[in-house]
Design a protein around this motif. Structure first.
Motif, PDB file in Angstrom:
ATOM      1  N   ASP A 104       0.865  -1.346   0.030  1.00  0.00           N
ATOM      2  CA  ASP A 104      -0.043  -0.014  -0.093  1.00  0.00           C
ATOM      3  C   ASP A 104       0.992   1.204  -0.014  1.00  0.00           C
ATOM      4  OD1 ASP A 104      -1.808  -1.963   0.103  1.00  0.00           O
ATOM      5  OD2 ASP A 104      -2.576  -1.464   2.192  1.00  0.00           O
ATOM      6  N   GLY A 105       2.113   1.236   0.399  1.00  0.00           N
ATOM      7  CA  GLY A 105       3.086   2.405   0.411  1.00  0.00           C
ATOM      8  C   GLY A 105       2.917   2.912  -0.895  1.00  0.00           C
ATOM      9  N   VAL A 106       2.741   2.205  -2.270  1.00  0.00           N
ATOM     10  CA  VAL A 106       3.054   2.814  -3.569  1.00  0.00           C
ATOM     11  C   VAL A 106       1.819   3.690  -3.622  1.00  0.00           C
ATOM     12  CG1 VAL A 106       2.744   2.315  -5.876  1.00  0.00           C
ATOM     13  CG2 VAL A 106       4.017   0.828  -4.455  1.00  0.00           C
ATOM     14  N   PHE A 107       0.457   3.316  -3.157  1.00  0.00           N
ATOM     15  CA  PHE A 107      -0.402   4.096  -3.400  1.00  0.00           C
ATOM     16  C   PHE A 107      -0.340   5.306  -2.575  1.00  0.00           C
ATOM     17  CE2 PHE A 107      -3.368   0.255  -4.225  1.00  0.00           C
ATOM     18  CZ  PHE A 107      -3.136   0.337  -5.515  1.00  0.00           C
ATOM     19  N   ARG A 108       0.222   5.154  -1.288  1.00  0.00           N
ATOM     20  CA  ARG A 108       0.418   6.511  -0.385  1.00  0.00           C
ATOM     21  C   ARG A 108       1.289   7.557  -1.132  1.00  0.00           C
ATOM     22  NH1 ARG A 108      -0.274   2.464   3.351  1.00  0.00           N
ATOM     23  NH2 ARG A 108       1.834   2.012   3.730  1.00  0.00           N
ATOM     24  N   GLU A 109       2.374   6.888  -1.536  1.00  0.00           N
ATOM     25  CA  GLU A 109       3.491   7.784  -1.990  1.00  0.00           C
ATOM     26  C   GLU A 109       2.826   8.470  -3.192  1.00  0.00           C
ATOM     27  OE1 GLU A 109       7.078   9.878  -2.496  1.00  0.00           O
ATOM     28  OE2 GLU A 109       6.527   8.297  -0.694  1.00  0.00           O
ATOM     29  N   ILE A 110       1.882   7.916  -4.158  1.00  0.00           N
ATOM     30  CA  ILE A 110       1.460   8.746  -5.424  1.00  0.00           C
ATOM     31  C   ILE A 110       0.508   9.827  -4.760  1.00  0.00           C
ATOM     32  CG2 ILE A 110      -0.074   8.409  -7.023  1.00  0.00           C
ATOM     33  CD1 ILE A 110       0.961   5.567  -7.501  1.00  0.00           C
ATOM     34  N   LEU A 111      -0.385   9.496  -3.696  1.00  0.00           N
ATOM     35  CA  LEU A 111      -1.000  10.417  -3.372  1.00  0.00           C
ATOM     36  C   LEU A 111      -0.425  11.590  -2.668  1.00  0.00           C
ATOM     37  CD1 LEU A 111      -4.095   8.250  -1.922  1.00  0.00           C
ATOM     38  CD2 LEU A 111      -3.995   9.470  -3.844  1.00  0.00           C
ATOM     39  N   LYS A 112       0.684  11.192  -1.771  1.00  0.00           N
ATOM     40  CA  LYS A 112       1.513  12.481  -1.161  1.00  0.00           C
ATOM     41  C   LYS A 112       1.986  13.204  -2.291  1.00  0.00           C
ATOM     42  CE  LYS A 112       5.709  11.691   0.369  1.00  0.00           C
ATOM     43  NZ  LYS A 112       6.875  11.235   1.065  1.00  0.00           N
ATOM     44  N   ARG A 113       2.335  12.651  -3.322  1.00  0.00           N
ATOM     45  CA  ARG A 113       3.059  13.486  -4.616  1.00  0.00           C
ATOM     46  C   ARG A 113       1.925  14.175  -5.123  1.00  0.00           C
ATOM     47  NH1 ARG A 113       8.843  11.155  -6.446  1.00  0.00           N
ATOM     48  NH2 ARG A 113       9.519  10.390  -4.438  1.00  0.00           N
ATOM     49  N   LEU A 114       0.887  13.735  -5.013  1.00  0.00           N
ATOM     50  CA  LEU A 114      -0.304  14.378  -6.031  1.00  0.00           C
ATOM     51  C   LEU A 114      -0.566  15.800  -5.270  1.00  0.00           C
ATOM     52  CD1 LEU A 114      -2.414  11.706  -7.079  1.00  0.00           C
ATOM     53  CD2 LEU A 114      -1.367  13.276  -8.599  1.00  0.00           C
ATOM     54  N   ARG A 115      -0.488  15.799  -3.927  1.00  0.00           N
ATOM     55  CA  ARG A 115      -0.879  16.910  -3.166  1.00  0.00           C
ATOM     56  C   ARG A 115       0.000  18.019  -3.291  1.00  0.00           C
ATOM     57  NH1 ARG A 115      -1.565  13.009   1.402  1.00  0.00           N
ATOM     58  NH2 ARG A 115      -3.563  11.974   0.901  1.00  0.00           N
TER      59      ARG A 115
END
Length: 131
Positions: free
Chosen positions: A120-131
């Motif tokens: 799930d860290g992949v999804f969290r990293e993508i969302l973090k960078r989208l912000r």
């Protein structure tokens, strides 16, 4: 840090081309409203299902598919992937400002060791960078 070979240079684009070709191959008269898919690949290039699912969603969106639907056999075994993917997509859809091009840009920019946690860290990293 973990190593995710799916994020090696060129790998995201290779997987995107394969998925886009499959999803866009229908004649307009038979355009897909829903694509039912699952985890692609044999694992030779890493097989990280979080990266693969994000790429498939991007490819389906760029190909004009109405709604990709993932069937995950792991759901029966208690895998967290189905819930994590649904939550990931819910955040992207709710925001409304980012789309597949933005997610692809992040996937292309991520290196194979840029994700701190597996899964799930992949999804969290993508969302973090989208912000």
């Amino acid at each position: 840090m973990i190593m995710i070979p799916d994020l090696l240079p060129g790998t995201v684009d290779r997987e995107l081309r394969k998925a886009y070709t499959a999803f866009a191959s229908s004649p307009l008269a038979l355009a897909y409203e829903v694509i039912i898919t699952g985890h692609w690949g044999c694992g030779a290039f890493g097989g990280n299902k979080h990266v693969k699912a994000a790429i498939q969603w991007c490819a389906a969106s760029l190909a004009g598919v109405g709604k990709p639907r993932f069937i995950c056999w792991e759901e029966l075994e208690g895998d967290s992937f189905p819930v994590a993917f649904r939550n990931f997509m819910d955040v992207i859809r709710a925001d409304g400002r980012q789309g597949p091009e933005d997610v692809l840009g992040i996937l292309r920019a991520l290196g194979p060791e840029d994700v701190e946690e597996g899964g799930d860290g992949v999804f969290r990293e993508i969302l973090k960078r989208l912000r």
